[in-house]
Every structure is written in C-alpha cells, then in structure tokens.
Design a protein around this motif. Structure first.
Motif, PDB file in Angstrom:
ATOM      1  N   VAL A   1       8.622   9.520   1.753  1.00 19.30           N
ATOM      2  CA  VAL A   1       8.774   9.139   3.873  1.00 19.30           C
ATOM      3  C   VAL A   1       7.450   7.820   3.262  1.00 19.30           C
ATOM      4  O   VAL A   1       8.138   6.193   3.461  1.00 19.30           O
ATOM      5  N   LEU A   2       6.783   7.544   1.943  1.00 18.67           N
ATOM      6  CA  LEU A   2       5.696   6.430   1.209  1.00 18.67           C
ATOM      7  C   LEU A   2       6.878   5.344   0.752  1.00 18.67           C
ATOM      8  O   LEU A   2       6.754   4.191   1.597  1.00 18.67           O
ATOM      9  N   PHE A   3       7.273   5.950  -0.260  1.00 20.23           N
ATOM     10  CA  PHE A   3       8.665   5.142  -0.478  1.00 20.23           C
ATOM     11  C   PHE A   3       9.394   4.253   0.254  1.00 20.23           C
ATOM     12  O   PHE A   3      10.206   3.004   0.170  1.00 20.23           O
ATOM     13  N   LEU A   4       9.489   5.128   1.966  1.00 20.17           N
ATOM     14  CA  LEU A   4      10.494   4.201   2.752  1.00 20.17           C
ATOM     15  C   LEU A   4       9.752   3.051   3.915  1.00 20.17           C
ATOM     16  O   LEU A   4      10.175   2.160   3.888  1.00 20.17           O
ATOM     17  N   GLU A   5       8.305   3.393   3.175  1.00 18.14           N
ATOM     18  CA  GLU A   5       7.865   2.978   4.904  1.00 18.14           C
ATOM     19  C   GLU A   5       7.926   1.628   3.675  1.00 18.14           C
ATOM     20  O   GLU A   5       7.524  -0.144   4.194  1.00 18.14           O
ATOM     21  N   PHE A   6       7.531   1.880   1.841  1.00 22.04           N
ATOM     22  CA  PHE A   6       7.546   0.525   1.741  1.00 22.04           C
ATOM     23  C   PHE A   6       8.648  -0.434   2.307  1.00 22.04           C
ATOM     24  O   PHE A   6       9.012  -1.459   1.906  1.00 22.04           O
TER      25      PHE A   6
ATOM     26  N   GLN B   1       7.886  16.318  -3.335  1.00 22.24           N
ATOM     27  CA  GLN B   1       8.742  14.595  -2.744  1.00 22.24           C
ATOM     28  C   GLN B   1       8.597  14.423  -2.168  1.00 22.24           C
ATOM     29  O   GLN B   1       9.168  13.328  -1.156  1.00 22.24           O
ATOM     30  N   TYR B   2       8.574  15.328  -0.271  1.00 22.19           N
ATOM     31  CA  TYR B   2       8.649  14.562   1.317  1.00 22.19           C
ATOM     32  C   TYR B   2       8.122  13.048   0.876  1.00 22.19           C
ATOM     33  O   TYR B   2       7.490  12.884   1.495  1.00 22.19           O
ATOM     34  N   TYR B   3       6.285  13.504   0.195  1.00 22.25           N
ATOM     35  CA  TYR B   3       5.782  12.865   0.817  1.00 22.25           C
ATOM     36  C   TYR B   3       5.986  10.918  -0.364  1.00 22.25           C
ATOM     37  O   TYR B   3       5.603  10.488   0.872  1.00 22.25           O
ATOM     38  N   ALA B   4       6.161  11.581  -1.072  1.00 19.38           N
ATOM     39  CA  ALA B   4       6.110   9.818  -1.867  1.00 19.38           C
ATOM     40  C   ALA B   4       7.474   9.514  -1.371  1.00 19.38           C
ATOM     41  O   ALA B   4       7.458   8.643  -1.220  1.00 19.38           O
TER      42      ALA B   4
ATOM     43  N   LEU C   1      -3.987  17.976  -0.899  1.00 17.88           N
ATOM     44  CA  LEU C   1      -4.241  16.393  -1.350  1.00 17.88           C
ATOM     45  C   LEU C   1      -3.364  15.136  -1.254  1.00 17.88           C
ATOM     46  O   LEU C   1      -4.060  14.292  -0.858  1.00 17.88           O
ATOM     47  N   VAL C   2      -1.649  15.985  -1.682  1.00 17.06           N
ATOM     48  CA  VAL C   2      -0.704  14.853  -1.328  1.00 17.06           C
ATOM     49  C   VAL C   2      -0.627  14.810   0.020  1.00 17.06           C
ATOM     50  O   VAL C   2      -0.198  13.766   0.265  1.00 17.06           O
ATOM     51  N   ARG C   3      -1.069  15.896   1.005  1.00 21.65           N
ATOM     52  CA  ARG C   3      -0.646  15.346   2.382  1.00 21.65           C
ATOM     53  C   ARG C   3      -1.767  14.279   3.118  1.00 21.65           C
ATOM     54  O   ARG C   3      -1.854  13.417   3.517  1.00 21.65           O
ATOM     55  N   TRP C   4      -3.570  14.727   2.933  1.00 21.96           N
ATOM     56  CA  TRP C   4      -4.365  13.541   2.763  1.00 21.96           C
ATOM     57  C   TRP C   4      -3.936  12.612   2.057  1.00 21.96           C
ATOM     58  O   TRP C   4      -4.713  11.103   2.713  1.00 21.96           O
ATOM     59  N   THR C   5      -3.520  12.564   0.801  1.00 26.30           N
ATOM     60  CA  THR C   5      -3.436  10.904   0.568  1.00 26.30           C
ATOM     61  C   THR C   5      -2.223  10.514   1.116  1.00 26.30           C
ATOM     62  O   THR C   5      -2.408   8.961   1.548  1.00 26.30           O
ATOM     63  N   ALA C   6      -1.055  11.095   1.496  1.00 29.45           N
ATOM     64  CA  ALA C   6       0.126   9.717   2.151  1.00 29.45           C
ATOM     65  C   ALA C   6      -0.917   9.993   3.619  1.00 29.45           C
ATOM     66  O   ALA C   6      -0.297   8.371   4.096  1.00 29.45           O
TER      67      ALA C   6
ATOM     68  N   VAL D   1       0.910  -1.304   0.451  1.00 33.20           N
ATOM     69  CA  VAL D   1      -0.227   0.173  -0.673  1.00 33.20           C
ATOM     70  C   VAL D   1       0.381   0.726   0.433  1.00 33.20           C
ATOM     71  O   VAL D   1       0.483   2.379  -1.224  1.00 33.20           O
ATOM     72  N   PRO D   2       2.188   0.869   0.730  1.00 33.16           N
ATOM     73  CA  PRO D   2       2.995   2.762   0.554  1.00 33.16           C
ATOM     74  C   PRO D   2       3.430   2.987  -0.642  1.00 33.16           C
ATOM     75  O   PRO D   2       3.794   3.748  -0.949  1.00 33.16           O
ATOM     76  N   LEU D   3       4.029   1.966  -1.242  1.00 37.31           N
ATOM     77  CA  LEU D   3       4.202   2.004  -2.837  1.00 37.31           C
ATOM     78  C   LEU D   3       3.205   2.289  -3.563  1.00 37.31           C
ATOM     79  O   LEU D   3       3.626   3.368  -4.251  1.00 37.31           O
ATOM     80  N   ALA D   4       2.163   1.303  -3.869  1.00 32.92           N
ATOM     81  CA  ALA D   4       1.307   2.470  -4.402  1.00 32.92           C
ATOM     82  C   ALA D   4       1.285   3.746  -4.307  1.00 32.92           C
ATOM     83  O   ALA D   4       0.434   4.542  -5.065  1.00 32.92           O
ATOM     84  N   ALA D   5       0.355   4.498  -3.253  1.00 31.61           N
ATOM     85  CA  ALA D   5       0.574   5.680  -2.779  1.00 31.61           C
ATOM     86  C   ALA D   5       1.719   6.666  -3.137  1.00 31.61           C
ATOM     87  O   ALA D   5       1.334   7.579  -3.016  1.00 31.61           O
ATOM     88  N   ALA D   6       2.911   5.497  -3.099  1.00 37.84           N
ATOM     89  CA  ALA D   6       4.176   6.393  -3.380  1.00 37.84           C
ATOM     90  C   ALA D   6       4.186   6.639  -5.149  1.00 37.84           C
ATOM     91  O   ALA D   6       4.503   8.140  -4.735  1.00 37.84           O
ATOM     92  N   VAL D   7       3.756   6.430  -5.520  1.00 35.60           N
ATOM     93  CA  VAL D   7       3.347   6.719  -6.993  1.00 35.60           C
ATOM     94  C   VAL D   7       1.971   7.345  -7.390  1.00 35.60           C
ATOM     95  O   VAL D   7       2.126   7.896  -7.867  1.00 35.60           O
ATOM     96  N   ALA D   8       1.472   6.925  -6.303  1.00 33.81           N
ATOM     97  CA  ALA D   8       0.032   7.582  -6.891  1.00 33.81           C
ATOM     98  C   ALA D   8       0.525   9.382  -6.343  1.00 33.81           C
ATOM     99  O   ALA D   8      -0.653  10.305  -6.982  1.00 33.81           O
ATOM    100  N   VAL D   9       0.916   9.772  -4.886  1.00 36.79           N
ATOM    101  CA  VAL D   9       1.599  11.068  -4.696  1.00 36.79           C
ATOM    102  C   VAL D   9       2.594  11.764  -6.324  1.00 36.79           C
ATOM    103  O   VAL D   9       2.176  12.746  -6.105  1.00 36.79           O
ATOM    104  N   ALA D  10       2.997  10.777  -6.646  1.00 39.67           N
ATOM    105  CA  ALA D  10       4.347  10.968  -7.451  1.00 39.67           C
ATOM    106  C   ALA D  10       3.649  11.558  -8.443  1.00 39.67           C
ATOM    107  O   ALA D  10       4.116  12.776  -9.458  1.00 39.67           O
TER     108      ALA D  10
END
Length: 116
Positions: free
Chosen positions: A111-116, A106-109, A26-31, A8-17
C-alpha cells in the motif's frame, strides 16, 4: 514539501518491509503514520496554494545537467485536489484494511509503495 509527499511513503514502504514479520502492531502504526504525513502536508499545501495560471509550490532541481534532465514537481488547480483525495484514500486503506490474512507486512508495504 511536495517531494516529501512523494518520497515519505517510499521510505516507509522500505522500513515496513525491513521490520520483523511478527510485529504486526508496529508495522500497522508505522504505515498509518506514513500515510498521515502526506495527508497533513497536502492540507498545508491547500493553505499555501495561490490559484492562478500555471503551477504553484514548484520544486525543481537539475539532475543530470549535461543531458538536460531535471526533477520538477508542482501542483495546479486540478492536481492538488486529486493528490489530496489520493492521500485520503491511502490513509483510509491503512486505518481500515479489509482482510490482511495474517500478511500485515506485505499488505502495508505494498500500500505504501502504491502511494509512492
């Protein structure tokens, strides 16, 4: 369930990017939503976890059977608390970021990629 915690974090990182840069809210609440999902799933895993020898909540799939390569994920008494702590830490990093300097996307993408 554990695969969702991972991917889920990987998919969200791609979506945020892929979201427009001017949509910081929108970027923040998606993350934030993407970091809540693994946290909720790991809390649920605590209720399903059966302590004992070996791994529990195991998901296993043959990936390349001819080479003997597969995908397997599970938790034990050490990894479940560590995974839960990691999910809590990344949730906190998205809810209360230190200084994004106008680069929310960039920050949220990242962070989400790191969580993945």
């Amino acid at each position: 369930m554990l695969s969702a915690v991972i991917f889920v974090p990987l998919a969200a990182a791609v979506a945020v990017a892929l979201l427009p840069a001017g949509r910081a809210r929108l970027v923040r609440w998606t993350a934030v939503g993407a970091t809540v999902a693994p946290l909720v799933l790991l809390v649920w895993a605590w209720f399903l976890y059966d302590p004992g020898p070996g791994f529990d909540l195991v998901e296993s799939v043959d990936w390349i059977p001819t080479l003997g390569v597969g995908y397997a994920v599970g938790v034990d008494g050490v990894s479940l608390p560590l995974a839960s702590l990691t999910a809590l830490l990344f949730f906190a990093a998205t809810v209360y970021p230190v200084d994004r300097r106008g680069r929310d996307k960039q920050y949220y993408a990242t962070v989400l990629f790191l969580e993945f």
